[in-house]
Design an enzyme around this catalytic site. Structure first.
Site, PDB file in Angstrom:
ATOM      1  N   ASP A   6      -2.994  -8.415  -7.433  1.00 51.11           N
ATOM      2  CA  ASP A   6      -2.579  -8.531  -5.986  1.00 51.11           C
ATOM      3  C   ASP A   6      -3.405 -10.093  -5.787  1.00 51.11           C
ATOM      4  OD1 ASP A   6      -1.882  -8.753  -3.316  1.00 51.11           O
ATOM      5  OD2 ASP A   6      -3.353  -7.340  -2.830  1.00 51.11           O
ATOM      6  N   GLY A  33     -10.233 -11.094 -12.093  1.00 49.15           N
ATOM      7  CA  GLY A  33      -9.609 -10.091 -12.637  1.00 49.15           C
ATOM      8  C   GLY A  33      -8.439 -10.258 -13.834  1.00 49.15           C
ATOM      9  N   HIS A  83      -7.459  -7.690  -8.262  1.00 46.47           N
ATOM     10  CA  HIS A  83      -8.088  -8.663  -7.083  1.00 46.47           C
ATOM     11  C   HIS A  83      -8.250  -7.639  -5.739  1.00 46.47           C
ATOM     12  CE1 HIS A  83      -5.886 -11.244  -9.913  1.00 46.47           C
ATOM     13  NE2 HIS A  83      -6.280 -12.288  -9.156  1.00 46.47           N
ATOM     14  N   HIS A 138       0.782  -1.226   0.056  1.00 49.18           N
ATOM     15  CA  HIS A 138       0.006   0.060   0.029  1.00 49.18           C
ATOM     16  C   HIS A 138       0.742   1.118  -0.102  1.00 49.18           C
ATOM     17  CE1 HIS A 138      -3.543  -2.721   1.714  1.00 49.18           C
ATOM     18  NE2 HIS A 138      -3.207  -2.740   0.189  1.00 49.18           N
ATOM     19  N   GLU A 165     -13.324  -8.379  -8.085  1.00 52.45           N
ATOM     20  CA  GLU A 165     -13.232  -9.037  -7.051  1.00 52.45           C
ATOM     21  C   GLU A 165     -14.122 -10.339  -7.458  1.00 52.45           C
ATOM     22  OE1 GLU A 165     -11.682  -9.898  -4.154  1.00 52.45           O
ATOM     23  OE2 GLU A 165     -12.927 -11.551  -3.869  1.00 52.45           O
ATOM     24  N   SER A 187      -6.689  -1.813  -0.934  1.00 49.21           N
ATOM     25  CA  SER A 187      -6.224  -1.427  -2.203  1.00 49.21           C
ATOM     26  C   SER A 187      -7.472  -0.339  -2.899  1.00 49.21           C
ATOM     27  CB  SER A 187      -5.400  -2.188  -3.174  1.00 49.21           C
ATOM     28  OG  SER A 187      -6.438  -3.121  -3.488  1.00 49.21           O
TER      29      SER A 187
END
Ligand code: SAM
Length: 285
Positions: free
Chosen positions: A168, A143, A41, A18, A117, A99
């Site tokens: 991610d 994703g 993701h 992050h 997601e 995120s």
């Protein structure tokens, strides 16, 4: 071991990811033209700490909570802590922003975020979180497939020449995740060559990542950088001993902005034998 990164909130791996994400977004904001962010993701967007979810508090205690109250932090870490604080009441840490929430907080009026997601409950939480934010589109979908479907990005009459893709994944497929990531990067670079690509990866034993780095360096990106934080020596293949971010086409001087944060993070959240790395796999020519 099948660790579920989705349930880490604010641990050392989230901190690195992050901090880097916000530094990338700030670099994009240095120019006025609009940019597009794809979070492949995304997770649920906000993780509650404390209460019944006390395990999440324990995660945060190994990461973000160690940074609060430290004096003289580098700018990128101060920036990150301000973003975490912005999602909390004054003086308390009850929630950890994921995120897509960090990205949405950083967007300007004309920038856009698409967040994907796959898990239905997480996607429903994410949709609820952004229900009133017209800049953010939530997609309950794979994703990786979104890279094909959504890129290059367009929104009404805006074409986005600039942007960022965060990849991610939870690495539930273990090593089988890497070929998927590399295929997604290859496809994505062909569709949107100027974008910055940021891939989070776990470090259990670092040497097992070398083939991934070799293949990443051979992708047709202008440049490739890795930034890593190992919180302990990588002598156990079973633990999350650290993590890294692979960055393709990172913005100019991104490495210089991130560099001072890594040793500070190592000292704040690392154990004996902790280490960091900031290394070009492919320098821009
Ligand atoms: N990026 C988030 C953050 O930094 O706050 C955390 C994401 S978490 C590590 C990974 C998420 O990916 C989980 O919420 C999981 O349900 C989701 N997921 C797993 N496979 C997926 C796929 N193929 N496409 C999209 N999401 C997926």
């Amino acid at each position: 071991m099948n660790y579920r990164h989705a349930f880490h909130a604010g641990n050392h791996a989230d901190v690195l990811k992050h901090v880097a994400l916000l530094a990338l977004l700030d670099a994009l904001k240095a120019k006025d033209s609009p940019f597009f962010v794809l979070d492949t993701h995304a997770g649920r967007g906000r993780y509650l700490l404390g209460g019944e979810e006390s395990r999440k508090t324990a995660e945060a205690e190994t990461g973000v909570l160690k940074l609060f109250g430290q004096a003289g932090l580098p700018d990128v870490l101060k920036r990150y802590l301000r973003a975490v604080e912005a999602d909390n009441p004054v003086g308390a840490l009850v929630a950890y922003p994921g995120s897509p929430l960090l990205a949405a907080q950083a967007l300007r009026e004309h920038d856009r975020l698409a967040a994907c997601e796959l898990q239905p409950e997480e996607a429903a939480e994410l949709k609820a979180l952004f229900a009133r934010d017209p800049r953010v589109a939530v997609h309950a979908r794979d994703g990786y497939a979104a890279i094909k479907a959504l890129l290059p990005p367009k929104a009404r009459d805006t074409k986005f020449a600039r942007g960022l893709v965060l990849i991610d994944p939870p690495y539930e497929a273990q090593d089988a995740e890497y070929p998927r990531i590399l295929a997604a990067l290859e496809e994505g670079l062909a569709r949107w060559p100027n974008a910055t690509w940021a891939v989070w990866y776990p470090i259990k034993q670092r040497r097992s990542l070398l083939p991934f780095f070799r293949k990443a360096a051979a992708l047709p990106a202008k440049s490739a950088l890795v930034a890593e934080l190992q919180v302990r020596p990588d002598d156990s293949p079973l633990r999350l001993n650290g993590s890294g971010m692979l960055l393709l086409n990172p913005p100019w001087r991104f490495d210089a902005a991130l560099a001072p944060a890594l040793p500070v993070l190592r000292d704040a959240v690392g154990e004996t034998g902790a280490s960091t790395r900031l290394e070009w796999l492919k320098a821009s020519s």
